[in-house]
Design an enzyme around this catalytic site. Sequence first.
Site, PDB file in Angstrom:
ATOM      1  N   GLU A 255      13.317  -0.342 -18.542  1.00 28.58           N
ATOM      2  CA  GLU A 255      13.864  -1.605 -19.057  1.00 28.58           C
ATOM      3  C   GLU A 255      14.939  -2.165 -18.122  1.00 28.58           C
ATOM      4  OE1 GLU A 255      12.148  -3.032 -21.183  1.00 28.58           O
ATOM      5  OE2 GLU A 255      11.009  -1.271 -21.832  1.00 28.58           O
ATOM      6  N   HIS A 258      13.188  -4.300 -15.644  1.00 31.87           N
ATOM      7  CA  HIS A 258      12.953  -5.655 -16.167  1.00 31.87           C
ATOM      8  C   HIS A 258      14.254  -6.469 -16.155  1.00 31.87           C
ATOM      9  CE1 HIS A 258       8.811  -5.282 -17.454  1.00 31.87           C
ATOM     10  NE2 HIS A 258       9.054  -4.232 -18.199  1.00 31.87           N
TER      11      HIS A 258
END
Length: 489
Positions: A255, A258
């Site tokens: 994550e 991202h």
Amino acid sequence: MTAYAELMEFQRQTEALASIAGRLGWDQETMMPRGAADQRGEEMAAIEGILHERRTDARLGEWLAKAVATDAVSAANLRHIRQKYERNIKVPAKLAAEIARVTSVAQGVWAGARGAEDVAAFLPTLENVVRLRREEGAALANGNDVYDALLNDYEPGTKSGDLAAMFGALRPRLVALRAAIRAAEAPAPMTQSFDEAGQLALSQKLALAFGYDLNRGRIDKAVHPFSSGSGSDVRITTRTNPVDPFNCFYSTIHEVGHAAYEQGIDPTYALTPLGQGVSMGVHESQSRIYENQLGRSRAFTGWLFGQMRDQFGDFGIKDEEAFYRVVNRVSDGFIRTEADEVQYNLHVLIRFDLEQALMRGDLAVADLEAAWNDRFAADFGFAVDKPSHGVLQDVHWSVGLFGYFPTYSVGNVYAGCLHQSLRAALPGIDDDLARGDTSRATGWLRENVQRHGGLYEPREIITRAAGQAPTEGPLLDYLEAKFKGLYGL
Ligand code: ZN
């Protein structure tokens, strides 16, 4: 005011409202009291209604007809706005509303069917979703391929035929690599338990090691890890499992990949069409290269081993080499989201082939489970034991996401290309990673990919960064070299 300036002012407000809608979604998964679900549904519907009106507003067409690009940035802004506007006005309002209504109910039906291991309970709903999305695809396609039209929402400018060729080359080498690993001896899994506070502390340390900016972000717990937002407010979530700390650590690194993309975009693009990651595939290339090529490398896991010893004491793994093998352990499994680097793409390719067949009318919804089970057995060498381990495992199709699955593998392929050129550009990078220092690696990604946001088209950004058009070769070469080494093949 020029038409371009008027258009961009209108667009900026739309982007701000969309950002608010996104934050409501984040809140729903992290902080919202359970009793607020119904009210939140109404709040979300209200803001989505406003967004839909703005995105199909006839003034957009008038401004687009008059607006003139004066440089690369304004040309890219116009390209994004034009593509989305032309897409949105092709779908009849009645159909768009029907899709929103059906998919919002379908997710609950899917969850119930999965819990009860009852495929038949989900099929009538899935039939509806498939029918509506095919209708939408036909409206978008203008006589061209329905699946390509849907794919374009997630990976603009990419054709399913090109993906099929790329994945066709990926599949046999992955099946062969997987079979060879399965025949070799695997390291024993860890058996110890790891306290939650320790996992979260180390998880935050990992996020910082990968350059996540907590001044413009935050980390919370959620059932499914995700990242959300862009510009100066990019949030991530993680989760913990007492016996599997790698789930927490590598979800966090994923994550952060991202989030780093969103945080790394040129700040002058904030609240414009260029201010977000350009496609799902390019997004996934960032999360995957952080998680796998960097985070699961021999060098970085050596540093992580020391960090885990500091945090948890002796946890039963004797040295860095043994730890590297445990982190990269390949084991049989049914579930895509739990799959390792070798097997992950095989899970995705099943879905890619089946959803194309569904969208093109070559596969009936009633035959989907059998087709899934046959394909799984062919690639993995054992049978699906229950629907929640097979056709009912993912939420995507219930919410109408067709054309989304392949972007996961596109991301892995792109990560392979980027990793090859990153290593060529940064000799000695393993010495950095062995100290837990990712700054040169993440700096290279920021410079070559992240900062551009939506300026270039997805394939173009990878081609520029990698120095050649993307192919599956670098990913396969990397996986074969790594896992043949790990398993002595
Ligand atoms: Zn991801």
